[in-house]
Design a protein around this motif. Sequence first.
Motif, PDB file in Angstrom:
ATOM      1  N   THR A  60       0.849  -1.192   0.000  1.00  0.00           N
ATOM      2  CA  THR A  60       0.000   0.000   0.000  1.00  0.00           C
ATOM      3  C   THR A  60       0.885   1.242   0.000  1.00  0.00           C
ATOM      4  N   LEU A  61       0.501   2.238  -0.740  1.00  0.00           N
ATOM      5  CA  LEU A  61       1.292   3.460  -0.834  1.00  0.00           C
ATOM      6  C   LEU A  61       0.709   4.539   0.072  1.00  0.00           C
ATOM      7  N   VAL A  62       0.441   4.142   1.297  1.00  0.00           N
ATOM      8  CA  VAL A  62      -0.085   5.054   2.308  1.00  0.00           C
ATOM      9  C   VAL A  62       0.928   5.082   3.444  1.00  0.00           C
ATOM     10  N   ASP A  63       1.304   6.292   3.857  1.00  0.00           N
ATOM     11  CA  ASP A  63       2.225   6.449   4.977  1.00  0.00           C
ATOM     12  C   ASP A  63       1.921   7.747   5.702  1.00  0.00           C
ATOM     13  N   GLU A  64       2.826   8.170   6.565  1.00  0.00           N
ATOM     14  CA  GLU A  64       2.572   9.376   7.355  1.00  0.00           C
ATOM     15  C   GLU A  64       2.483  10.647   6.515  1.00  0.00           C
ATOM     16  N   THR A  65       2.959  10.601   5.273  1.00  0.00           N
ATOM     17  CA  THR A  65       2.905  11.800   4.429  1.00  0.00           C
ATOM     18  C   THR A  65       1.529  12.017   3.804  1.00  0.00           C
ATOM     19  N   ASN A  66       0.718  10.971   3.702  1.00  0.00           N
ATOM     20  CA  ASN A  66      -0.579  11.141   3.050  1.00  0.00           C
ATOM     21  C   ASN A  66      -1.761  10.533   3.810  1.00  0.00           C
ATOM     22  N   PHE A  67      -1.501   9.853   4.917  1.00  0.00           N
ATOM     23  CA  PHE A  67      -2.564   9.191   5.673  1.00  0.00           C
ATOM     24  C   PHE A  67      -3.613  10.200   6.166  1.00  0.00           C
ATOM     25  N   ASP A  68      -3.168  11.290   6.769  1.00  0.00           N
ATOM     26  CA  ASP A  68      -4.115  12.268   7.327  1.00  0.00           C
ATOM     27  C   ASP A  68      -4.710  13.180   6.275  1.00  0.00           C
ATOM     28  N   THR A  69      -3.986  13.425   5.197  1.00  0.00           N
ATOM     29  CA  THR A  69      -4.494  14.364   4.188  1.00  0.00           C
ATOM     30  C   THR A  69      -5.287  13.648   3.105  1.00  0.00           C
ATOM     31  N   LYS A  70      -4.611  12.897   2.275  1.00  0.00           N
ATOM     32  CA  LYS A  70      -5.277  12.244   1.142  1.00  0.00           C
ATOM     33  C   LYS A  70      -6.288  11.178   1.574  1.00  0.00           C
ATOM     34  N   TYR A  71      -5.961  10.453   2.648  1.00  0.00           N
ATOM     35  CA  TYR A  71      -6.832   9.360   3.091  1.00  0.00           C
ATOM     36  C   TYR A  71      -7.637   9.717   4.341  1.00  0.00           C
ATOM     37  N   GLN A  72      -7.624  10.985   4.712  1.00  0.00           N
ATOM     38  CA  GLN A  72      -8.446  11.533   5.802  1.00  0.00           C
ATOM     39  C   GLN A  72      -8.389  10.673   7.058  1.00  0.00           C
ATOM     40  N   GLY A  73      -7.162  10.325   7.451  1.00  0.00           N
ATOM     41  CA  GLY A  73      -6.984   9.531   8.670  1.00  0.00           C
ATOM     42  C   GLY A  73      -7.576   8.144   8.582  1.00  0.00           C
ATOM     43  N   GLY A  74      -7.694   7.632   7.371  1.00  0.00           N
ATOM     44  CA  GLY A  74      -8.226   6.287   7.167  1.00  0.00           C
ATOM     45  C   GLY A  74      -9.708   6.245   6.860  1.00  0.00           C
ATOM     46  N   GLU A  75     -10.363   7.409   6.836  1.00  0.00           N
ATOM     47  CA  GLU A  75     -11.796   7.418   6.511  1.00  0.00           C
ATOM     48  C   GLU A  75     -12.038   7.198   5.021  1.00  0.00           C
ATOM     49  N   LYS A  76     -11.063   7.529   4.205  1.00  0.00           N
ATOM     50  CA  LYS A  76     -11.143   7.260   2.771  1.00  0.00           C
ATOM     51  C   LYS A  76     -10.304   6.009   2.517  1.00  0.00           C
ATOM     52  N   LEU A  77     -10.935   5.001   1.975  1.00  0.00           N
ATOM     53  CA  LEU A  77     -10.258   3.721   1.785  1.00  0.00           C
ATOM     54  C   LEU A  77      -9.305   3.768   0.600  1.00  0.00           C
ATOM     55  N   SER A  78      -8.166   3.175   0.772  1.00  0.00           N
ATOM     56  CA  SER A  78      -7.173   3.057  -0.290  1.00  0.00           C
ATOM     57  C   SER A  78      -7.582   1.915  -1.224  1.00  0.00           C
ATOM     58  N   SER A  79      -7.508   2.156  -2.533  1.00  0.00           N
ATOM     59  CA  SER A  79      -7.882   1.095  -3.478  1.00  0.00           C
ATOM     60  C   SER A  79      -6.954  -0.110  -3.352  1.00  0.00           C
TER      61      SER A  79
END
Length: 126
Positions: free
Chosen positions: A30-49
């Motif tokens: 998964t390409l989710v880390d501390e740089t985009n977890f809170d912004t792009k993925y809204q703290g995990g509320e937006k699911l990563s494909s």
Amino acid sequence: FSTMLCLTFPKSEKECKLYDSVGEVDAVLTLVDETNFDTKYQGGEKLSSSVTWALGLQKPMVIYKPLAEVCDIPEDNATYWHWHYNNAASFSDAFGDCLNELERKWGQRTRRRESEKKSDQVEVKT
């Protein structure tokens, strides 16, 4: 967090090829880390494909620990490996452990195929 099952059907040949390609992967990073977890993925509320694909296709996955916690994905060190905040050693360990597990499975598959070939050759000779 609740899990939803959503069935989608490919609308084009291009989408069919994408489904087939993703289905052939051995593991998902998964390409989710501390740089985009809170912004792009809204703290995990937006699911990563990538998480959706991995779970839906039952693929091993290396996943950022906070995302795994939101999605309720347990670390079992056989299917799912967690890595921690901004920690290269943690990521390296999780990724390495995943590769080691895949290599073990590939080795078993290769040995099984070689054994089957030898068995087939013996049957043909008799």
